[in-house]
Design a protein around this motif. Structure first.
Motif, PDB file in Angstrom:
ATOM      1  N   GLN A  39       0.823  -1.210   0.000  1.00 44.98           N
ATOM      2  CA  GLN A  39       0.000   0.000   0.000  1.00 44.98           C
ATOM      3  C   GLN A  39       0.861   1.266   0.000  1.00 44.98           C
ATOM      4  OE1 GLN A  39      -2.266   0.585   3.577  1.00 44.98           O
ATOM      5  NE2 GLN A  39      -3.752   1.902   2.576  1.00 44.98           N
ATOM      6  N   LYS A  40       1.890   1.309   0.842  1.00 43.29           N
ATOM      7  CA  LYS A  40       2.687   2.523   1.025  1.00 43.29           C
ATOM      8  C   LYS A  40       3.911   2.591   0.129  1.00 43.29           C
ATOM      9  CE  LYS A  40       1.386   2.884   5.835  1.00 43.29           C
ATOM     10  NZ  LYS A  40       1.811   2.817   7.215  1.00 43.29           N
ATOM     11  N   GLY A  41       4.408   1.448  -0.275  1.00 43.16           N
ATOM     12  CA  GLY A  41       5.681   1.393  -0.975  1.00 43.16           C
ATOM     13  C   GLY A  41       6.776   1.075   0.031  1.00 43.16           C
ATOM     14  N   LEU A  42       7.795   0.380  -0.424  1.00 46.25           N
ATOM     15  CA  LEU A  42       8.851  -0.091   0.474  1.00 46.25           C
ATOM     16  C   LEU A  42       9.585   1.062   1.165  1.00 46.25           C
ATOM     17  CD1 LEU A  42      10.418  -2.424   1.688  1.00 46.25           C
ATOM     18  CD2 LEU A  42      11.924  -2.369  -0.304  1.00 46.25           C
ATOM     19  N   SER A  43       9.923   2.083   0.417  1.00 41.49           N
ATOM     20  CA  SER A  43      10.676   3.201   0.992  1.00 41.49           C
ATOM     21  C   SER A  43       9.882   3.909   2.088  1.00 41.49           C
ATOM     22  CB  SER A  43      11.062   4.184  -0.110  1.00 41.49           C
ATOM     23  OG  SER A  43      11.786   5.251   0.420  1.00 41.49           O
ATOM     24  N   ALA A  44       8.620   4.216   1.806  1.00 42.98           N
ATOM     25  CA  ALA A  44       7.790   4.905   2.802  1.00 42.98           C
ATOM     26  C   ALA A  44       7.572   4.026   4.020  1.00 42.98           C
ATOM     27  CB  ALA A  44       6.446   5.302   2.185  1.00 42.98           C
ATOM     28  N   TRP A  45       7.348   2.737   3.800  1.00 42.85           N
ATOM     29  CA  TRP A  45       7.138   1.813   4.911  1.00 42.85           C
ATOM     30  C   TRP A  45       8.402   1.723   5.779  1.00 42.85           C
ATOM     31  CZ3 TRP A  45       9.525  -2.800   6.281  1.00 42.85           C
ATOM     32  CH2 TRP A  45       8.901  -3.516   7.303  1.00 42.85           C
ATOM     33  N   ALA A  46       9.568   1.599   5.133  1.00 41.87           N
ATOM     34  CA  ALA A  46      10.829   1.496   5.882  1.00 41.87           C
ATOM     35  C   ALA A  46      11.086   2.781   6.672  1.00 41.87           C
ATOM     36  CB  ALA A  46      11.986   1.218   4.927  1.00 41.87           C
ATOM     37  N   HIS A  47      10.800   3.924   6.055  1.00 41.60           N
ATOM     38  CA  HIS A  47      10.975   5.208   6.753  1.00 41.60           C
ATOM     39  C   HIS A  47      10.050   5.263   7.972  1.00 41.60           C
ATOM     40  CE1 HIS A  47      11.717   9.448   7.367  1.00 41.60           C
ATOM     41  NE2 HIS A  47      10.417   9.645   7.403  1.00 41.60           N
ATOM     42  N   GLU A  48       8.814   4.830   7.789  1.00 44.38           N
ATOM     43  CA  GLU A  48       7.856   4.830   8.894  1.00 44.38           C
ATOM     44  C   GLU A  48       8.333   3.921  10.031  1.00 44.38           C
ATOM     45  OE1 GLU A  48       3.630   2.890   9.115  1.00 44.38           O
ATOM     46  OE2 GLU A  48       3.497   4.811   8.050  1.00 44.38           O
ATOM     47  N   GLN A  49       8.863   2.757   9.686  1.00 39.99           N
ATOM     48  CA  GLN A  49       9.374   1.832  10.699  1.00 39.99           C
ATOM     49  C   GLN A  49      10.545   2.440  11.459  1.00 39.99           C
ATOM     50  OE1 GLN A  49       7.903  -1.218  11.475  1.00 39.99           O
ATOM     51  NE2 GLN A  49       6.360  -0.340  10.131  1.00 39.99           N
ATOM     52  N   GLN A  50      11.441   3.115  10.735  1.00 38.53           N
ATOM     53  CA  GLN A  50      12.570   3.779  11.389  1.00 38.53           C
ATOM     54  C   GLN A  50      12.086   4.863  12.344  1.00 38.53           C
ATOM     55  OE1 GLN A  50      14.781   5.074   7.935  1.00 38.53           O
ATOM     56  NE2 GLN A  50      16.338   3.492   8.272  1.00 38.53           N
ATOM     57  N   MET A  51      11.106   5.623  11.908  1.00 39.04           N
ATOM     58  CA  MET A  51      10.578   6.701  12.746  1.00 39.04           C
ATOM     59  C   MET A  51       9.925   6.140  14.007  1.00 39.04           C
ATOM     60  SD  MET A  51      11.530   9.464  11.453  1.00 39.04           S
ATOM     61  CE  MET A  51      10.620  10.495  12.580  1.00 39.04           C
ATOM     62  N   GLU A  52       9.183   5.061  13.875  1.00 41.07           N
ATOM     63  CA  GLU A  52       8.537   4.459  15.044  1.00 41.07           C
ATOM     64  C   GLU A  52       9.580   3.967  16.046  1.00 41.07           C
ATOM     65  OE1 GLU A  52       5.343   4.612  15.945  1.00 41.07           O
ATOM     66  OE2 GLU A  52       5.144   5.842  14.152  1.00 41.07           O
ATOM     67  N   LYS A  53      10.643   3.344  15.553  1.00 43.66           N
ATOM     68  CA  LYS A  53      11.701   2.882  16.455  1.00 43.66           C
ATOM     69  C   LYS A  53      12.403   4.061  17.119  1.00 43.66           C
ATOM     70  CE  LYS A  53      12.455  -1.442  14.151  1.00 43.66           C
ATOM     71  NZ  LYS A  53      12.967  -2.649  14.662  1.00 43.66           N
ATOM     72  N   LEU A  54      12.617   5.122  16.357  1.00 48.88           N
ATOM     73  CA  LEU A  54      13.240   6.314  16.919  1.00 48.88           C
ATOM     74  C   LEU A  54      12.353   6.918  17.998  1.00 48.88           C
ATOM     75  CD1 LEU A  54      15.471   8.428  16.997  1.00 48.88           C
ATOM     76  CD2 LEU A  54      14.349   9.573  15.065  1.00 48.88           C
ATOM     77  N   LYS A  55      11.063   7.010  17.742  1.00 39.95           N
ATOM     78  CA  LYS A  55      10.126   7.546  18.733  1.00 39.95           C
ATOM     79  C   LYS A  55      10.113   6.690  19.997  1.00 39.95           C
ATOM     80  CE  LYS A  55       7.011   9.696  15.404  1.00 39.95           C
ATOM     81  NZ  LYS A  55       5.672   9.627  14.793  1.00 39.95           N
ATOM     82  N   GLU A  56      10.162   5.370  19.832  1.00 36.01           N
ATOM     83  CA  GLU A  56      10.207   4.478  20.997  1.00 36.01           C
ATOM     84  C   GLU A  56      11.473   4.720  21.810  1.00 36.01           C
ATOM     85  OE1 GLU A  56       9.833   0.441  19.646  1.00 36.01           O
ATOM     86  OE2 GLU A  56       7.872   0.823  18.737  1.00 36.01           O
TER      87      GLU A  56
END
Length: 122
Positions: A39-56
């Motif tokens: 749905q999002k595309g690999l790049s956007a999904w990977a960026h989102e995952q990185q951001m979530e880990k950073l926020k955690e």
């Protein structure tokens, strides 16, 4: 070297079972991730995952700085918890903004153009 000796070597090194050991998510969670990636595309999904880990990580640092645990926050009154959660969200947003500005500044100093898009909503 034959295939059987390679598999024996890999088994002795603990590599033969590595993919099975690395799989942490159940199949349904993996299917959900795949749907999200499509749905999002690999790049956007990977960026989102990185951001979530950073926020955690930032949340854990902020709680640690305040000598609080997740259990302490959960045990607070609803009003206190809301206040603390709002403060944590504000600090996370502030730190992400500072990180973005530092990244852009560093790129500018090196003469590079840097497109930076951060989702700082918590």
């Amino acid at each position: 070297m034959s295939i059987s000796s390679v598999s024996g070597f890999l088994g002795a090194m603990g590599v033969a079972n590595a993919p099975a050991a690395r799989q942490e998510k159940p199949t349904s969670a993996l299917d959900g991730d795949l749907d999200e990636i499509r749905q999002k595309g690999l790049s956007a999904w990977a960026h989102e995952q990185q951001m979530e880990k950073l926020k955690e990580r930032l949340r854990a640092e902020i709680l640690s700085d305040r000598k609080l645990t997740e259990g302490d926050v959960a045990a607070m009154t609803p009003e206190s918890r809301t206040s603390v959660e709002d403060e944590i969200a504000r600090l996370i947003e502030q730190r992400l903004q500072q990180a973005m500005e530092a990244k852009v500044q560093n790129a500018a100093e090196q003469g590079k153009t840097q497109g930076v898009v951060l989702d700082i909503s918590v």
